[in-house]
Structure formats: structure tokens, C-alpha cells
Design an enzyme around this catalytic site. Structure first.
Site, PDB file in Angstrom:
ATOM      1  N   GLU A 100       4.826   0.968 -11.284  1.00 31.51           N
ATOM      2  CA  GLU A 100       5.933   1.673 -10.644  1.00 31.51           C
ATOM      3  C   GLU A 100       7.241   0.916 -10.850  1.00 31.51           C
ATOM      4  O   GLU A 100       7.337  -0.267 -10.538  1.00 31.51           O
ATOM      5  CB  GLU A 100       5.620   1.833  -9.156  1.00 31.51           C
ATOM      6  CG  GLU A 100       4.253   2.472  -8.940  1.00 31.51           C
ATOM      7  CD  GLU A 100       3.768   2.351  -7.503  1.00 31.51           C
ATOM      8  OE1 GLU A 100       4.602   2.364  -6.583  1.00 31.51           O
ATOM      9  OE2 GLU A 100       2.551   2.241  -7.296  1.00 31.51           O
ATOM     10  N   ASP A 124      -2.842  -4.099  -5.336  1.00 31.13           N
ATOM     11  CA  ASP A 124      -1.653  -3.463  -4.758  1.00 31.13           C
ATOM     12  C   ASP A 124      -0.592  -4.563  -4.630  1.00 31.13           C
ATOM     13  O   ASP A 124      -0.627  -5.357  -3.687  1.00 31.13           O
ATOM     14  CB  ASP A 124      -2.014  -2.854  -3.390  1.00 31.13           C
ATOM     15  CG  ASP A 124      -0.961  -1.871  -2.896  1.00 31.13           C
ATOM     16  OD1 ASP A 124       0.139  -1.828  -3.485  1.00 31.13           O
ATOM     17  OD2 ASP A 124      -1.237  -1.146  -1.914  1.00 31.13           O
ATOM     18  N   HIS A 160       7.096   6.257  -9.275  1.00 33.07           N
ATOM     19  CA  HIS A 160       5.717   5.813  -8.974  1.00 33.07           C
ATOM     20  C   HIS A 160       4.754   6.336 -10.054  1.00 33.07           C
ATOM     21  O   HIS A 160       3.902   7.186  -9.791  1.00 33.07           O
ATOM     22  CB  HIS A 160       5.380   6.389  -7.592  1.00 33.07           C
ATOM     23  CG  HIS A 160       4.122   5.924  -6.951  1.00 33.07           C
ATOM     24  ND1 HIS A 160       2.893   5.982  -7.570  1.00 33.07           N
ATOM     25  CD2 HIS A 160       3.900   5.421  -5.720  1.00 33.07           C
ATOM     26  CE1 HIS A 160       1.977   5.535  -6.733  1.00 33.07           C
ATOM     27  NE2 HIS A 160       2.559   5.190  -5.603  1.00 33.07           N
TER      28      HIS A 160
HETATM   29  C1  BG6 Z   1       1.568   2.556  -3.841  1.00 33.10           C
HETATM   30  C2  BG6 Z   1       1.337   1.619  -2.705  1.00 33.10           C
HETATM   31  O1  BG6 Z   1       2.890   2.442  -4.277  1.00 33.10           O
HETATM   32  O2  BG6 Z   1       1.353   3.909  -3.429  1.00 33.10           O
HETATM   33  C3  BG6 Z   1      -0.072   1.821  -2.181  1.00 33.10           C
HETATM   34  O3  BG6 Z   1       1.571   0.305  -3.142  1.00 33.10           O
HETATM   35  C4  BG6 Z   1      -0.293   3.281  -1.807  1.00 33.10           C
HETATM   36  O4  BG6 Z   1      -0.288   0.979  -1.048  1.00 33.10           O
HETATM   37  C5  BG6 Z   1       0.029   4.146  -3.009  1.00 33.10           C
HETATM   38  O5  BG6 Z   1      -1.634   3.470  -1.404  1.00 33.10           O
HETATM   39  C6  BG6 Z   1      -0.159   5.644  -2.786  1.00 33.10           C
HETATM   40  O6  BG6 Z   1       0.551   6.088  -1.705  1.00 33.10           O
HETATM   41  P1  BG6 Z   1       0.442   7.600  -1.221  1.00 33.10           P
HETATM   42  O7  BG6 Z   1       1.361   7.709  -0.038  1.00 33.10           O
HETATM   43  O8  BG6 Z   1       0.890   8.465  -2.375  1.00 33.10           O
HETATM   44  O9  BG6 Z   1      -1.004   7.831  -0.889  1.00 33.10           O
END
Ligand code: BG6
Length: 278
Positions: free
Chosen positions: A254, A197, A154
Site C-alpha cells: 500500500e 501487517d 491500498h
Molecule cells: C490493511 C491493514 O491496510 O488493511 C490491516 O494494515 C487490515 O490491518 C487491512 O486488516 C484490511 O482492512 P479492511 O478494513 O479493508 O478489512
């Protein structure tokens, strides 16, 4: 140079410096939270408001989302799985040459993971720190039944300003818009004027993050899905570990196996999700 460091609260990380680059990776989550080429600004974005606390995911760098990407049907389980908040074992660091260092970290099942995900597994992350950044996340099924994983490296990228960046390489690709849950087709480069997103599908080629300050090239392997995300104004205010204007200087591209690209592994089978960031 490979140095093992520990904060006063017990949070441990590995610091690497060689002739080509420097990096920092936490044992919690095998979370790379700093990478910069020698003499250059960091490529990865790290929130100024990020926590370095056991049990909380770092906001920035490269969280490892595993064994599920996004939310779980069981809402009591954490978004993006448990790997990013689990304590990994540091297997070792290899100074291959003056410009290349490889770190290996490992996570395997234990009583706690078996309670929330009922499979035996071995997860290994190899991080190559050089004038390129290479990540290889290998999942091995150690169970006697098949399991299904969705996952992502990510990656948070640092950008000069979100309104000035373009992502190239995804033109005409089908994507799932996670804000409307509708399928759409990308038209041209991706630019940002609101929350984005999206899960792009059937992605094979290189993706280019074109920013005023530089171009970054991303090439994935073992993956045909790519998530592009920027939380914009309102979601940023609702999120943990983010300052109100943080969305202006970051975006995520990601490298994933998400939704239709989730993978089923038979007993003893392995799968490697890789990303080269250049
Ligand atoms: C992304 C998602 O991969 O991660 C988003 O597509 C999400 O919807 C983001 O808000 C962050 O997620 P987190 O759990 O680290 O706040």
C-alpha cells in the site's frame, strides 16, 4: 473504449479498454477493481467473494483509504475512512492515444462528510491505464483551517502463491509491526509464513514484488510509508468478502501516508499521493 456500466442493484462502474490494457473502476470509492495488460493475467487481485454493493467496500483492487488510514480514535467511524464507500463523481475519461486512457473521479465534502470529518475538501483520483498503471490521489484543503490526513492506495496484488513471493526494496527499513505495535528493522526480502501487517517508514526507492509468474515494480511519490499486509489463515476467516483460502493468492503493498507520514495541509494547500505500477 470507455463504457459506463450499471449493475441491476444500481452499482456503477467505468470499463476501459485500449491497445495496452483494460481496467474497471467503480464510482463508489473511485475503486479500481480490475487492471490487466493486453493478453496478460490481471495484476490486481479481486476477491471472488467481493460485494459490489453500495455502502460496502470492494475486497480487492485499489481501495482509497482517506482521510484516515486504519482505525479512527472514534471507534464508531469506519476503518480506513469514508472515501472508499462514498459515491464519487466521474469527471471524465480521456483517450490520450491508442494505448493510454486517463479516468478522473472526484469527491468533495457534503453534509454527511462534514458530520464525521469537519473539513471542506476536494479529493481527485486520476487513473492512467496504459502498459503501466498510474494513480494520483490529490487532496486539496478547501477549508479555512488546516487539517491532517493519513491515507493509502491500498493495492491488492494477485500472486501465484503467497509462499512463493518475495518483496524486495525494503531491506534495512524501519517498520511498525501492527500485530505487536513494536518497531522492527527489516532483514532482507519480505517473505510470508504467517500474518504480516507492517508499516514501513522512510521508503524512497522502487519496491519489487517478485513472483513466480512475473515481477511487478511499484514506485510511489508524495509518500514515504508503505504498508505490507497478508491476513494469513485466521484473519481471513474473520474478514468480510474473503473466501477461506483467499490469502494464498493475494497480498497488499500500500502506497501510503500512514502514522508518522501523515500530512498536514493548510487552507488551499494540496498534496498528491502517487503510485506507478509497472
Ligand atoms: C490493511 C491493514 O491496510 O488493511 C490491516 O494494515 C487490515 O490491518 C487491512 O486488516 C484490511 O482492512 P479492511 O478494513 O479493508 O478489512
Amino acid at each position: 473504449m470507455i463504457v459506463h456500466k450499471k449493475l441491476t442493484n444500481g452499482f456503477e462502474y467505468i470499463e476501459v479498454k485500449n491497445e495496452a490494457a483494460e481496467a474497471k473502476a467503480a464510482l463508489q470509492g473511485a475503486h479500481l477493481f480490475h487492471y490487466a495488460r493486453a493478453g496478460e493475467e490481471p495484476i490486481l487481485w479481486l476477491s471472488e467473494a467481493s460485494d459490489f454493493e453500495l455502502g460496502k467496500a470492494i475486497r480487492g483492487g485499489v481501495p482509497v483509504c482517506w482521510p484516515w488510514f486504519g482505525f479512527n480514535e472514534d471507534k464508531s467511524l469506519p476503518q480506513h475512512g469514508f472515501a472508499r464507500t462514498s459515491l464519487w463523481e466521474f469527471v471524465g475519461g480521456d483517450e490520450v492515444d491508442a494505448k493510454t486512457t486517463v479516468l478522473t473521479l472526484r469527491l468533495t465534502h457534503d453534509e454527511k462528510t462534514l458530520q464525521i470529518w469537519h473539513y471542506k475538501f476536494l479529493l481527485e483520483l486520476k487513473i492512467t491505464i496504459s502498459d503501466k498503471l498510474m494513480l494520483e490521489l490529490k487532496t486539496t484543503n478547501l477549508d479555512d483551517k488546516s487539517f491532517k490526513i493519513s491515507q493509502a492506495l491500498h493495492t491488492y496484488f494477485s500472486v501465484s502463491h503467497i509462499s512463493e513471493v518475495a518483496i524486495k526494496g525494503l531491506d534495512k527499513k524501519l517498520y511498525l509491526d501492527a500485530l505487536t505495535w513494536k518497531m522492527e528493522i527489516q532483514n532482507g526480502d519480505i517473505t510470508f509464513e504467517q500474518e504480516v501487517d507492517r508499516v514501513y517508514q522512510n521508503v524512497e526507492g522502487e519496491i519489487v514484488l517478485s513472483d513466480k509468474k512475473r515481477e511487478v515494480y511499484i514506485k510511489n511519490s508524495g509518500s514515504s510509508s508503505v504498508v505490507v499486509w497478508n491476513p494469513w489463515i485466521e484473519k481471513t476467516l474473520r474478514m468480510s468478502g474473503m473466501k477461506p483460502n483467499a490469502y494464498e493468492n493475494m497480498l497488499c503493498i500500500e502506497s501510503a501516508n500512514a502514522f508518522d507520514d501523515a500530512r498536514v495541509l493548510k487552507p488551499q494547500e494540496e498534496h498528491i499521493l502517487g503510485a506507478v505500477i509497472d
